[in-house]
Motif scaffolding. Structure first.
Motif, PDB file in Angstrom:
ATOM      1  N   GLY A  88      -0.206   8.791   3.117  1.00  0.00           N
ATOM      2  CA  GLY A  88      -1.447   9.289   2.553  1.00  0.00           C
ATOM      3  C   GLY A  88      -1.839   8.575   1.278  1.00  0.00           C
ATOM      4  O   GLY A  88      -1.191   7.633   0.829  1.00  0.00           O
ATOM      5  N   ASP A  89      -2.911   9.037   0.681  1.00  0.00           N
ATOM      6  CA  ASP A  89      -3.407   8.412  -0.540  1.00  0.00           C
ATOM      7  C   ASP A  89      -2.599   8.898  -1.743  1.00  0.00           C
ATOM      8  O   ASP A  89      -1.668   9.697  -1.623  1.00  0.00           O
ATOM      9  CB  ASP A  89      -4.901   8.712  -0.730  1.00  0.00           C
ATOM     10  N   ALA A  90      -2.952   8.368  -2.915  1.00  0.00           N
ATOM     11  CA  ALA A  90      -2.198   8.688  -4.132  1.00  0.00           C
ATOM     12  C   ALA A  90      -2.221  10.181  -4.438  1.00  0.00           C
ATOM     13  O   ALA A  90      -1.216  10.749  -4.859  1.00  0.00           O
ATOM     14  CB  ALA A  90      -2.767   7.898  -5.311  1.00  0.00           C
ATOM     15  N   GLN A 104       5.781  13.706 -13.241  1.00  0.00           N
ATOM     16  CA  GLN A 104       5.021  13.310 -12.058  1.00  0.00           C
ATOM     17  C   GLN A 104       3.533  13.572 -12.237  1.00  0.00           C
ATOM     18  O   GLN A 104       2.701  12.865 -11.672  1.00  0.00           O
ATOM     19  CB  GLN A 104       5.539  14.059 -10.826  1.00  0.00           C
ATOM     20  N   GLY A 105       3.201  14.585 -13.035  1.00  0.00           N
ATOM     21  CA  GLY A 105       1.792  14.865 -13.293  1.00  0.00           C
ATOM     22  C   GLY A 105       1.115  13.757 -14.073  1.00  0.00           C
ATOM     23  O   GLY A 105      -0.107  13.584 -13.987  1.00  0.00           O
ATOM     24  N   ARG A 106       1.913  12.974 -14.823  1.00  0.00           N
ATOM     25  CA  ARG A 106       1.341  11.872 -15.607  1.00  0.00           C
ATOM     26  C   ARG A 106       1.453  10.526 -14.893  1.00  0.00           C
ATOM     27  O   ARG A 106       0.944   9.528 -15.379  1.00  0.00           O
ATOM     28  CB  ARG A 106       2.049  11.786 -16.968  1.00  0.00           C
ATOM     29  N   ALA A 107       2.121  10.496 -13.729  1.00  0.00           N
ATOM     30  CA  ALA A 107       2.296   9.246 -12.989  1.00  0.00           C
ATOM     31  C   ALA A 107       1.040   8.939 -12.184  1.00  0.00           C
ATOM     32  O   ALA A 107       0.277   9.835 -11.818  1.00  0.00           O
ATOM     33  CB  ALA A 107       3.511   9.337 -12.075  1.00  0.00           C
ATOM     34  N   SER A 108       0.842   7.656 -11.859  1.00  0.00           N
ATOM     35  CA  SER A 108      -0.387   7.228 -11.184  1.00  0.00           C
ATOM     36  C   SER A 108      -0.333   7.426  -9.672  1.00  0.00           C
ATOM     37  O   SER A 108      -1.322   7.740  -9.044  1.00  0.00           O
ATOM     38  CB  SER A 108      -0.649   5.760 -11.494  1.00  0.00           C
ATOM     39  N   PHE A 109       0.835   7.175  -9.068  1.00  0.00           N
ATOM     40  CA  PHE A 109       1.017   7.231  -7.625  1.00  0.00           C
ATOM     41  C   PHE A 109       0.037   6.299  -6.912  1.00  0.00           C
ATOM     42  O   PHE A 109      -0.427   6.566  -5.816  1.00  0.00           O
ATOM     43  CB  PHE A 109       0.869   8.664  -7.093  1.00  0.00           C
ATOM     44  N   ALA A 110      -0.306   5.173  -7.556  1.00  0.00           N
ATOM     45  CA  ALA A 110      -1.188   4.177  -6.944  1.00  0.00           C
ATOM     46  C   ALA A 110      -0.452   3.437  -5.845  1.00  0.00           C
ATOM     47  O   ALA A 110       0.754   3.240  -5.923  1.00  0.00           O
ATOM     48  CB  ALA A 110      -1.670   3.187  -8.006  1.00  0.00           C
ATOM     49  N   HIS A 111      -1.186   3.009  -4.829  1.00  0.00           N
ATOM     50  CA  HIS A 111      -0.562   2.294  -3.711  1.00  0.00           C
ATOM     51  C   HIS A 111      -0.135   0.903  -4.157  1.00  0.00           C
ATOM     52  O   HIS A 111      -0.865   0.213  -4.850  1.00  0.00           O
ATOM     53  CB  HIS A 111      -1.518   2.180  -2.532  1.00  0.00           C
ATOM     54  N   VAL A 112       1.078   0.527  -3.754  1.00  0.00           N
ATOM     55  CA  VAL A 112       1.583  -0.807  -4.058  1.00  0.00           C
ATOM     56  C   VAL A 112       2.081  -1.423  -2.769  1.00  0.00           C
ATOM     57  O   VAL A 112       2.772  -0.773  -1.980  1.00  0.00           O
ATOM     58  CB  VAL A 112       2.731  -0.747  -5.090  1.00  0.00           C
ATOM     59  N   ALA A 113       1.754  -2.700  -2.538  1.00  0.00           N
ATOM     60  CA  ALA A 113       2.195  -3.381  -1.322  1.00  0.00           C
ATOM     61  C   ALA A 113       3.695  -3.577  -1.345  1.00  0.00           C
ATOM     62  O   ALA A 113       4.266  -3.971  -2.351  1.00  0.00           O
ATOM     63  CB  ALA A 113       1.502  -4.735  -1.211  1.00  0.00           C
ATOM     64  N   THR A 114       4.348  -3.302  -0.210  1.00  0.00           N
ATOM     65  CA  THR A 114       5.774  -3.563  -0.078  1.00  0.00           C
ATOM     66  C   THR A 114       5.964  -4.938   0.553  1.00  0.00           C
ATOM     67  O   THR A 114       5.001  -5.609   0.899  1.00  0.00           O
ATOM     68  CB  THR A 114       6.436  -2.482   0.799  1.00  0.00           C
ATOM     69  N   ASP A 115       7.214  -5.352   0.724  1.00  0.00           N
ATOM     70  CA  ASP A 115       7.496  -6.681   1.257  1.00  0.00           C
ATOM     71  C   ASP A 115       6.900  -6.877   2.648  1.00  0.00           C
ATOM     72  O   ASP A 115       6.515  -7.978   3.012  1.00  0.00           O
ATOM     73  CB  ASP A 115       9.014  -6.922   1.317  1.00  0.00           C
ATOM     74  N   GLY A 116       6.829  -5.821   3.434  1.00  0.00           N
ATOM     75  CA  GLY A 116       6.320  -5.951   4.800  1.00  0.00           C
ATOM     76  C   GLY A 116       4.857  -5.588   4.943  1.00  0.00           C
ATOM     77  O   GLY A 116       4.330  -5.545   6.042  1.00  0.00           O
ATOM     78  N   ASP A 117       4.176  -5.283   3.857  1.00  0.00           N
ATOM     79  CA  ASP A 117       2.784  -4.851   3.915  1.00  0.00           C
ATOM     80  C   ASP A 117       1.870  -6.067   3.804  1.00  0.00           C
ATOM     81  O   ASP A 117       1.338  -6.381   2.755  1.00  0.00           O
ATOM     82  CB  ASP A 117       2.506  -3.868   2.780  1.00  0.00           C
ATOM     83  N   GLU A 118       1.664  -6.780   4.913  1.00  0.00           N
ATOM     84  CA  GLU A 118       0.870  -8.000   4.897  1.00  0.00           C
ATOM     85  C   GLU A 118      -0.594  -7.715   4.633  1.00  0.00           C
ATOM     86  O   GLU A 118      -1.295  -8.517   4.021  1.00  0.00           O
ATOM     87  CB  GLU A 118       1.018  -8.737   6.236  1.00  0.00           C
ATOM     88  N   ALA A 119      -1.061  -6.555   5.094  1.00  0.00           N
ATOM     89  CA  ALA A 119      -2.479  -6.251   4.951  1.00  0.00           C
ATOM     90  C   ALA A 119      -2.884  -6.099   3.506  1.00  0.00           C
ATOM     91  O   ALA A 119      -4.018  -6.348   3.125  1.00  0.00           O
ATOM     92  CB  ALA A 119      -2.821  -4.976   5.730  1.00  0.00           C
ATOM     93  N   ALA A 120      -1.931  -5.653   2.660  1.00  0.00           N
ATOM     94  CA  ALA A 120      -2.264  -5.410   1.266  1.00  0.00           C
ATOM     95  C   ALA A 120      -1.911  -6.591   0.382  1.00  0.00           C
ATOM     96  O   ALA A 120      -2.056  -6.529  -0.821  1.00  0.00           O
ATOM     97  CB  ALA A 120      -1.528  -4.158   0.773  1.00  0.00           C
TER      98      ALA A 120
END
Length: 198
Positions: free
Chosen positions: A100-102, A173-189
């Motif tokens: 899901g999203d952040a 956790q309330g102050r964390a961004s939880f932004a999506h980050v590409a992993t090693d196998g995430d070619e699309a990102a």
């Protein structure tokens, strides 16, 4: 041309898969759990070593070592549990936690931390009643006859510590961004800059 730092604004690299911006800030005072782990492990090693030596040279054993060792292993599990919660390494179902999203991932993460806090707060309250009963009825340990509350009193203590660690994680956790980050196998990102310098 040097590739941008994974920590710089707009920078992207496969290295970010090991340092996610979604991770909450580290907890403070982790030296307590770390030193307790070292001390408990040292005591377990010394007790076990002494028992082995006595068995080898005398064909006997220290009968009290089993009871003390079991208590120390339970204590070690509680200390390790506190450290795991503080470091955000407690067990989770990644199928739900990482999807899901952040906003959704943040909600799941905070729900998990709050659930851990509520569980150990309940254990703390109920185990206090156990300690009171052990003290009131003068219960003794089955192995060497020590007062049982000498052992049981540590359950509410460390349950309270885990509760505080979980609440601290919830707040961080309330102050964390939880932004999506590409992993090693995430070619699309993967960005063109990353492909150029791969």
């Amino acid at each position: 041309m040097a590739s941008p730092s994974p920590h710089a604004p707009g920078g992207s690299s496969a290295a970010t898969s090991t340092t996610l911006p979604s991770e909450p800030a580290p907890a403070k005072g982790l030296w307590l759990e770390d030193w307790l782990t070292v001390l408990i492990m040292a005591l377990l090693a010394l007790i076990t070593f002494a028992n082995v030596i006595v068995r080898y040279f005398t064909d006997g054993s220290f009968a009290w070592t089993e009871e003390i060792s079991v208590f120390l292993m339970i204590l070690l599990a509680m200390v390790a549990g506190s450290a795991a919660v503080a470091r955000n390494l407690h067990i989770r179902i990644e199928f739900f936690a990482e999807r899901g999203d952040a906003r959704r991932r943040k909600a799941f993460a905070r729900f998990g931390a709050l659930t851990v806090a509520l569980l150990f707060a309940l254990i703390c309250v109920l185990s206090i009643r156990v300690v009171v009963d052990d003290y009131r009825y003068e219960e003794t340990s089955p192995g060497i006859g020590l007062p049982q509350w000498w052992y049981s009193i540590w359950l509410p203590v460390f349950s309270a510590l885990i509760t505080l660690r979980a609440l601290g994680l919830y707040l961080r956790q309330g102050r964390a961004s939880f932004a999506h980050v590409a992993t090693d196998g995430d070619e699309a990102a993967t960005t063109p800059t990353t492909r150029e310098h791969a």
